[in-house]
Scaffold this motif. Structure first.
Motif, PDB file in Angstrom:
ATOM      1  N   ASN A 274       0.822  -1.206   0.000  1.00 53.11           N
ATOM      2  CA  ASN A 274       0.000   0.000   0.000  1.00 53.11           C
ATOM      3  C   ASN A 274       0.860   1.263   0.000  1.00 53.11           C
ATOM      4  OD1 ASN A 274      -2.737  -1.394   0.641  1.00 53.11           O
ATOM      5  ND2 ASN A 274      -1.353  -2.146   2.227  1.00 53.11           N
ATOM      6  N   VAL A 275       0.329   2.325  -0.610  1.00 44.88           N
ATOM      7  CA  VAL A 275       1.020   3.613  -0.672  1.00 44.88           C
ATOM      8  C   VAL A 275       0.125   4.699  -0.088  1.00 44.88           C
ATOM      9  CG1 VAL A 275       1.925   5.417  -2.211  1.00 44.88           C
ATOM     10  CG2 VAL A 275       2.425   2.998  -2.664  1.00 44.88           C
ATOM     11  N   ALA A 276       0.709   5.525   0.800  1.00 43.07           N
ATOM     12  CA  ALA A 276       0.020   6.704   1.323  1.00 43.07           C
ATOM     13  C   ALA A 276       0.515   7.925   0.557  1.00 43.07           C
ATOM     14  CB  ALA A 276       0.283   6.872   2.807  1.00 43.07           C
ATOM     15  N   HIS A 277      -0.398   8.578  -0.140  1.00 40.87           N
ATOM     16  CA  HIS A 277      -0.076   9.773  -0.924  1.00 40.87           C
ATOM     17  C   HIS A 277      -0.304  11.000  -0.055  1.00 40.87           C
ATOM     18  CE1 HIS A 277       0.319  12.565  -4.127  1.00 40.87           C
ATOM     19  NE2 HIS A 277      -0.959  12.712  -4.404  1.00 40.87           N
ATOM     20  N   CYS A 278       0.714  11.855   0.045  1.00 43.66           N
ATOM     21  CA  CYS A 278       0.649  13.065   0.878  1.00 43.66           C
ATOM     22  C   CYS A 278       0.973  14.277   0.004  1.00 43.66           C
ATOM     23  CB  CYS A 278       1.620  12.967   2.041  1.00 43.66           C
ATOM     24  SG  CYS A 278       1.437  11.480   3.049  1.00 43.66           S
ATOM     25  N   PRO A 279       0.037  14.692  -0.837  1.00 43.62           N
ATOM     26  CA  PRO A 279       0.357  15.701  -1.861  1.00 43.62           C
ATOM     27  C   PRO A 279       0.808  17.042  -1.304  1.00 43.62           C
ATOM     28  CG  PRO A 279      -2.016  15.299  -1.763  1.00 43.62           C
ATOM     29  CD  PRO A 279      -1.364  14.237  -0.948  1.00 43.62           C
ATOM     30  N   SER A 280       0.159  17.543  -0.257  1.00 42.53           N
ATOM     31  CA  SER A 280       0.531  18.857   0.274  1.00 42.53           C
ATOM     32  C   SER A 280       1.931  18.844   0.865  1.00 42.53           C
ATOM     33  CB  SER A 280      -0.481  19.312   1.332  1.00 42.53           C
ATOM     34  OG  SER A 280      -1.755  19.480   0.771  1.00 42.53           O
ATOM     35  N   SER A 281       2.254  17.798   1.599  1.00 47.06           N
ATOM     36  CA  SER A 281       3.589  17.669   2.170  1.00 47.06           C
ATOM     37  C   SER A 281       4.640  17.574   1.076  1.00 47.06           C
ATOM     38  CB  SER A 281       3.650  16.434   3.069  1.00 47.06           C
ATOM     39  OG  SER A 281       4.958  16.179   3.507  1.00 47.06           O
ATOM     40  N   ASN A 282       4.369  16.782   0.057  1.00 47.48           N
ATOM     41  CA  ASN A 282       5.324  16.643  -1.046  1.00 47.48           C
ATOM     42  C   ASN A 282       5.575  17.969  -1.753  1.00 47.48           C
ATOM     43  OD1 ASN A 282       3.926  13.402  -2.012  1.00 47.48           O
ATOM     44  ND2 ASN A 282       5.380  13.915  -0.411  1.00 47.48           N
ATOM     45  N   LEU A 283       4.543  18.791  -1.862  1.00 47.35           N
ATOM     46  CA  LEU A 283       4.698  20.102  -2.486  1.00 47.35           C
ATOM     47  C   LEU A 283       5.466  21.055  -1.570  1.00 47.35           C
ATOM     48  CD1 LEU A 283       1.158  20.604  -4.061  1.00 47.35           C
ATOM     49  CD2 LEU A 283       3.287  20.162  -5.280  1.00 47.35           C
ATOM     50  N   LYS A 284       5.122  21.081  -0.295  1.00 47.59           N
ATOM     51  CA  LYS A 284       5.727  22.051   0.617  1.00 47.59           C
ATOM     52  C   LYS A 284       7.211  21.785   0.822  1.00 47.59           C
ATOM     53  CE  LYS A 284       4.898  24.518   4.921  1.00 47.59           C
ATOM     54  NZ  LYS A 284       6.033  24.173   5.791  1.00 47.59           N
ATOM     55  N   LEU A 285       7.613  20.519   0.886  1.00 45.39           N
ATOM     56  CA  LEU A 285       9.020  20.168   1.033  1.00 45.39           C
ATOM     57  C   LEU A 285       9.760  20.164  -0.304  1.00 45.39           C
ATOM     58  CD1 LEU A 285       8.767  17.264   3.642  1.00 45.39           C
ATOM     59  CD2 LEU A 285       9.704  19.534   4.032  1.00 45.39           C
ATOM     60  N   GLY A 286       9.039  20.449  -1.394  1.00 44.34           N
ATOM     61  CA  GLY A 286       9.664  20.449  -2.713  1.00 44.34           C
ATOM     62  C   GLY A 286      10.114  19.072  -3.149  1.00 44.34           C
ATOM     63  N   SER A 287       9.454  18.035  -2.639  1.00 43.52           N
ATOM     64  CA  SER A 287       9.882  16.667  -2.925  1.00 43.52           C
ATOM     65  C   SER A 287       9.489  16.209  -4.327  1.00 43.52           C
ATOM     66  CB  SER A 287       9.283  15.705  -1.888  1.00 43.52           C
ATOM     67  OG  SER A 287       9.751  16.006  -0.593  1.00 43.52           O
ATOM     68  N   GLY A 288       8.387  16.742  -4.860  1.00 41.30           N
ATOM     69  CA  GLY A 288       7.932  16.348  -6.183  1.00 41.30           C
ATOM     70  C   GLY A 288       6.485  15.909  -6.175  1.00 41.30           C
ATOM     71  N   ILE A 292       0.754   9.129  -9.204  1.00 43.56           N
ATOM     72  CA  ILE A 292      -0.472   8.503  -8.702  1.00 43.56           C
ATOM     73  C   ILE A 292      -1.297   7.890  -9.824  1.00 43.56           C
ATOM     74  CG2 ILE A 292      -2.648   8.914  -7.492  1.00 43.56           C
ATOM     75  CD1 ILE A 292      -0.063   8.914  -5.740  1.00 43.56           C
ATOM     76  N   ASN A 293      -1.454   8.603 -10.920  1.00 43.04           N
ATOM     77  CA  ASN A 293      -2.253   8.072 -12.029  1.00 43.04           C
ATOM     78  C   ASN A 293      -1.654   6.765 -12.545  1.00 43.04           C
ATOM     79  OD1 ASN A 293      -4.569   8.579 -13.816  1.00 43.04           O
ATOM     80  ND2 ASN A 293      -3.022   8.698 -15.433  1.00 43.04           N
ATOM     81  N   ASP A 294      -0.333   6.712 -12.671  1.00 38.51           N
ATOM     82  CA  ASP A 294       0.331   5.497 -13.132  1.00 38.51           C
ATOM     83  C   ASP A 294       0.207   4.376 -12.106  1.00 38.51           C
ATOM     84  OD1 ASP A 294       1.123   6.889 -15.385  1.00 38.51           O
ATOM     85  OD2 ASP A 294       3.106   7.380 -14.589  1.00 38.51           O
ATOM     86  N   MET A 295       0.327   4.714 -10.823  1.00 35.17           N
ATOM     87  CA  MET A 295       0.197   3.685  -9.784  1.00 35.17           C
ATOM     88  C   MET A 295      -1.200   3.096  -9.768  1.00 35.17           C
ATOM     89  SD  MET A 295       2.431   4.809  -6.455  1.00 35.17           S
ATOM     90  CE  MET A 295       2.880   6.535  -6.599  1.00 35.17           C
ATOM     91  N   LEU A 296      -2.202   3.950  -9.880  1.00 34.98           N
ATOM     92  CA  LEU A 296      -3.579   3.450  -9.908  1.00 34.98           C
ATOM     93  C   LEU A 296      -3.804   2.543 -11.113  1.00 34.98           C
ATOM     94  CD1 LEU A 296      -5.468   6.701  -8.838  1.00 34.98           C
ATOM     95  CD2 LEU A 296      -5.307   4.584  -7.510  1.00 34.98           C
ATOM     96  N   ALA A 325      -6.280  15.495  -6.474  1.00 33.34           N
ATOM     97  CA  ALA A 325      -6.997  15.469  -7.749  1.00 33.34           C
ATOM     98  C   ALA A 325      -6.454  16.511  -8.725  1.00 33.34           C
ATOM     99  CB  ALA A 325      -8.485  15.695  -7.512  1.00 33.34           C
ATOM    100  N   LEU A 326      -6.235  17.716  -8.240  1.00 37.20           N
ATOM    101  CA  LEU A 326      -5.799  18.790  -9.142  1.00 37.20           C
ATOM    102  C   LEU A 326      -4.397  18.540  -9.682  1.00 37.20           C
ATOM    103  CD1 LEU A 326      -7.162  22.043  -7.433  1.00 37.20           C
ATOM    104  CD2 LEU A 326      -8.271  20.526  -9.087  1.00 37.20           C
ATOM    105  N   LEU A 327      -3.512  18.003  -8.878  1.00 36.95           N
ATOM    106  CA  LEU A 327      -2.155  17.723  -9.352  1.00 36.95           C
ATOM    107  C   LEU A 327      -2.161  16.721 -10.498  1.00 36.95           C
ATOM    108  CD1 LEU A 327      -0.040  17.465  -6.072  1.00 36.95           C
ATOM    109  CD2 LEU A 327       0.207  19.153  -7.894  1.00 36.95           C
ATOM    110  N   GLN A 328      -2.916  15.639 -10.343  1.00 40.31           N
ATOM    111  CA  GLN A 328      -2.941  14.626 -11.397  1.00 40.31           C
ATOM    112  C   GLN A 328      -3.621  15.148 -12.664  1.00 40.31           C
ATOM    113  OE1 GLN A 328      -1.119  11.739 -11.095  1.00 40.31           O
ATOM    114  NE2 GLN A 328      -0.509  12.847  -9.231  1.00 40.31           N
TER     115      GLN A 328
END
Length: 442
Positions: A274-288, A292-296, A325-328
């Motif tokens: 399983n994968v936990a997606h944390c979009p806001s954290s990934n954006l704020k830390l500049g992680s990328g 998600i679309n490919d994983m799904l 949703a908006l990122l993908q």
């Protein structure tokens, strides 16, 4: 008469296999959902008026750090490794049992206010039992893991453990707390990430998790620098390295997975990790931005989490749904990650990732009663249209009118029931200042 609650007159979003939306009532009896839909005429102890509201299963967040809630605003504008070394690790090292207790209370208060009824939380190395006690006393539903760290020259001495001690303490918490609160409280193994854990620890955790029948929760492939360090130390990419040590499978949840290649995605799909997606954290830390679309499309289980307060800085699922949703859509077009699929990631898919899909995540007769009531009579959610679209794209945490966990009210009419909100905030401000001073960051 048994304990019962009638949630009356709302638009019920069941999140069952058909994603049904029905106009009607929800009956809760003895902690479970007794009836859904239609007009229910039964004598009950309590009635929640849901006219003009959506009634849906509580949100399930699959990656948070309750111990970090006091760090909100104290670690901004840093990339992951610097964020850890310069801010988060020093603050975690400065935690006391009391400051962790207050941090957990503040986090749970925010989660309950925003409609989250269940979370998978990774704590710090010390004082995890203080968090478990807060979960118990507040009536929250959580799977809690003591952070495990037995490696790393830059890790503060207060956080770096001996391998045997880390394992012993984790097992002791699992044996004492897993299944408490009528199953509402669960425990897991929580090695922080490959950089701060020895091969010996990870290998032993993979065996012990099966022996104790509990989850493993860790971070993986969040940041490019992290991925480079893992590969230089192990000769393998992150997911491949974890898989080689047995850290994969349906009982494993990896947070983030931003930087995966196709082979790693195939491994996750094959092992049903399983994968936990944390979009806001990934954006704020500049992680990328995670694929998600490919994983799904590969059949990988994806759920959502806010991560911790110092890297988000919110803990609400409405923000995570909308951002995911908006990122993908920005990457792949407006048709991908529709509102219904996103809402499932926030509810039933989260429950499935935690091994709780038979108990929570949808409103079905016999399931545990984790239910929220969301007011749709607000300017930002009017005029009333598609209720699922409104919940994902328009609704806000302040719209949550009532939160029920395991059949008990945790919030009613916007007021917390099991926590004294004013006292929690007052204690949080005091403890945050003292903690920053102990950490040398004030």
């Amino acid at each position: 008469m048994s304990e019962s609650i009638l949630i009356k007159g709302g638009t019920v979003v069941t999140m069952d296999n058909d994603n049904s939306i029905v106009r009607g009532d929800v009956l809760i009896r003895d902690g479970r959902i007794a009836d859904v839909g239609g007009e229910i005429d039964e004598t009950v102890n309590d009635v929640i008026n849901a006219e003009g509201c959506a009634v849906l299963p509580g949100f399930v967040q699959t990656h948070v750090h309750l111990c970090q809630t006091l760090f909100r605003g104290a670690a901004d504008d840093l990339s992951l490794i610097d964020w850890l070394k310069k801010r988060v690790w020093p603050m975690e090292a400065a935690h006391t049992r009391e400051s962790i207790r207050v941090s957990a209370q503040l986090g749970i208060a925010e989660l309950v206010r925003g409609g989250t009824t269940c979370a998978l939380t990774m704590e710090t190395v010390r004082h995890t039992e203080a968090v478990l006690r807060v979960v118990d006393e507040s009536g929250f539903r959580a799977t809690v893991g003591k952070c495990m760290m037995d490696k790393g020259d830059d890790v503060p001495s207060e956080l770096r453990e001996k391998t045997s001690e880390s394992i012993r303490e984790s097992v002791a918490l699992i044996e004492k707390w897993h299944g408490k609160g009528n199953g509402r409280i669960r425990c897991c193994f929580a090695p922080r990430f490959a950089i701060s854990c020895t091969r010996e620890l990870l290998s032993e955790v993979s065996q012990l998790a099966k022996q104790h029948q509990v989850m493993i929760h860790t971070h993986a492939s969040e940041n490019k620098n992290e991925c480079e360090i893992v590969e230089s130390e192990t000769g393998r990419r992150n997911v491949a390295y974890l898989d080689s040590l047995g850290i994969s499978g349906s009982h494993v949840l990896l947070a983030h997975c931003v930087h995966l290649d196709d082979e790693e995605m195939e491994t996750l799909a094959r092992t049903r990790t399983n994968v936990a997606h944390c979009p806001s954290s990934n954006l704020k830390l500049g992680s990328g931005i995670a694929r998600i679309n490919d994983m799904l499309a590969s059949g990988i289980s994806i759920s959502l989490g806010a991560d911790g307060a110092p890297c988000n800085n919110r803990l609400d699922m409405f923000t995570e749904m909308r951002t995911a949703a908006l990122l993908q859509k920005a990457l792949h077009g407006p048709e991908v990650l529709a509102a219904g699929q996103t809402l499932r990631m926030a509810t039933i898919e989260g429950a499935r990732a935690l091994g709780l899909a038979d108990e929570i995540g949808s409103l079905e007769t016999g399931k545990r009663a984790d239910v929220i009531v969301v007011d749709l009579n607000r300017p930002h959610s009017s005029p009333r249209g598609d209720v699922v679209s409104t919940l994902v794209y328009s609704a806000q945490p302040s719209d949550v009118r009532a939160t029920v966990i395991d059949g008990q009210s945790a919030m009613r009419d916007g007021e917390l029931v099991t926590l004294n909100e004013a006292r929690v905030i007052e204690e949080a401000n005091h403890e945050a200042s003292a903690l920053a001073e102990r950490a040398g960051l004030s």
